[in-house]
Scaffold this active site. Structure first.
Site, PDB file in Angstrom:
ATOM      1  CE  LYS A 100      26.960  43.774  40.171  1.00 50.85           C
ATOM      2  NZ  LYS A 100      28.200  44.504  40.533  1.00 50.85           N
TER       3      LYS A 100
ATOM      4  CB  CYS B 267      32.449  44.505  36.018  1.00 51.75           C
ATOM      5  SG  CYS B 267      32.986  44.665  34.308  1.00 51.75           S
ATOM      6  CG  ASP B 268      30.582  41.981  41.998  1.00 49.59           C
ATOM      7  OD1 ASP B 268      29.686  42.804  42.269  1.00 49.59           O
ATOM      8  OD2 ASP B 268      31.257  41.389  42.857  1.00 49.59           O
ATOM      9  CB  SER B 269      35.675  44.622  41.970  1.00 50.60           C
ATOM     10  OG  SER B 269      35.926  44.870  40.609  1.00 50.60           O
TER      11      SER B 269
ATOM     12  N   GLY C  93      35.198  39.980  38.419  1.00 47.92           N
ATOM     13  CA  GLY C  93      34.503  39.112  37.481  1.00 47.92           C
ATOM     14  C   GLY C  93      33.956  39.921  36.312  1.00 47.92           C
TER      15      GLY C  93
END
Length: 217
Positions: A57, A82-84, A119
């Site tokens: 991203k 970010c990634d959750s 992340g």
């Protein structure tokens, strides 16, 4: 001044930053998250999956505005992706998208604990090129309560759990069903401030610089 670019459409992440004194420039990536995850080698550890999604991203948005020469971002910026995902019984769970999947996940989660992994990727962009990067993830253990059937029905009908990782929120209606957490609450919302401060430091940006960028006058 250093500008903060958030590579995410998440209003929750934006509000965490605003509450912490940063008004981000929001540029949403067009990354196909499922495709990025599918392209990773089989057996990739969960923490690496979310970090690679965050990296994809951030890199997508950085490439887009560098190619376009987006002047309002200035000569010095940080791009944050970010990634959750929720780790339950060894499996990562992203957004459920449908009521049926959300209901199935809550049948497993209710009354149990799971790890919300987020992340983070920070790219420092200066004078038209990426000059630094830092990546890492945070993990917070979430202890779920047991919603009554009518409560869960109403929660799913609200649409909120369909659009968020793990089919719950901490800062919305889902907060009623979280008994406690062990770790960083901002990370559960989607962007971990303590970790992000360290990653920004790794690329040479202090929080005071970012506060100064949004100080009137």
């Amino acid at each position: 001044m250093t500008r903060f670019v958030l590579a995410s459409a998440s209003p929750a992440r934006r509000e965490v930053l605003r509450s912490a004194g940063i008004e981000p420039v929001v540029l949403v990536s067009d990354v196909d998250e499922d495709a990025v995850a599918a392209a990773l080698p089989e057996g990739t550890p969960p923490h690496r999956v979310v970090v690679e999604l965050a990296r994809a991203k951030a890199e997508s948005v950085a490439a887009e505005f560098l190619a376009a020469g987006t002047a309002e971002l200035g000569a010095d910026s940080v791009v944050v992706g970010c990634d959750s995902m929720l780790l339950v019984d060894g499996e990562l769970q992203g957004k459920p998208h449908t009521p049926e999947i959300a209901r199935t996940r809550w049948a497993v989660m209710a009354g149990r604990s799971a790890d919300l992994i987020t992340g983070h990727c920070v790219l420092r962009v200066r004078d038209g090129e990426i000059v630094g990067s830092a990546l890492d993830c945070s993990a917070t253990t979430v202890h779920f309560g047991k919603p009554e059937p009518e409560e869960l029905n109403a929660y799913i009908d609200s649409g909120e759990p369909l659009k968020v990782a793990g089919a719950f929120t901490l800062d919305g209606r889902g907060g009623w069903f979280v008994d406690r957490i062990d770790g960083d609450p901002s990370s559960v919302i989607g962007i971990g401030l303590p970790l992000l401060r360290r990653l920004l430091g790794d690329v040479g940006v202090g929080i005071a610089q970012l506060w100064a960028a949004d100080t009137p006058g």
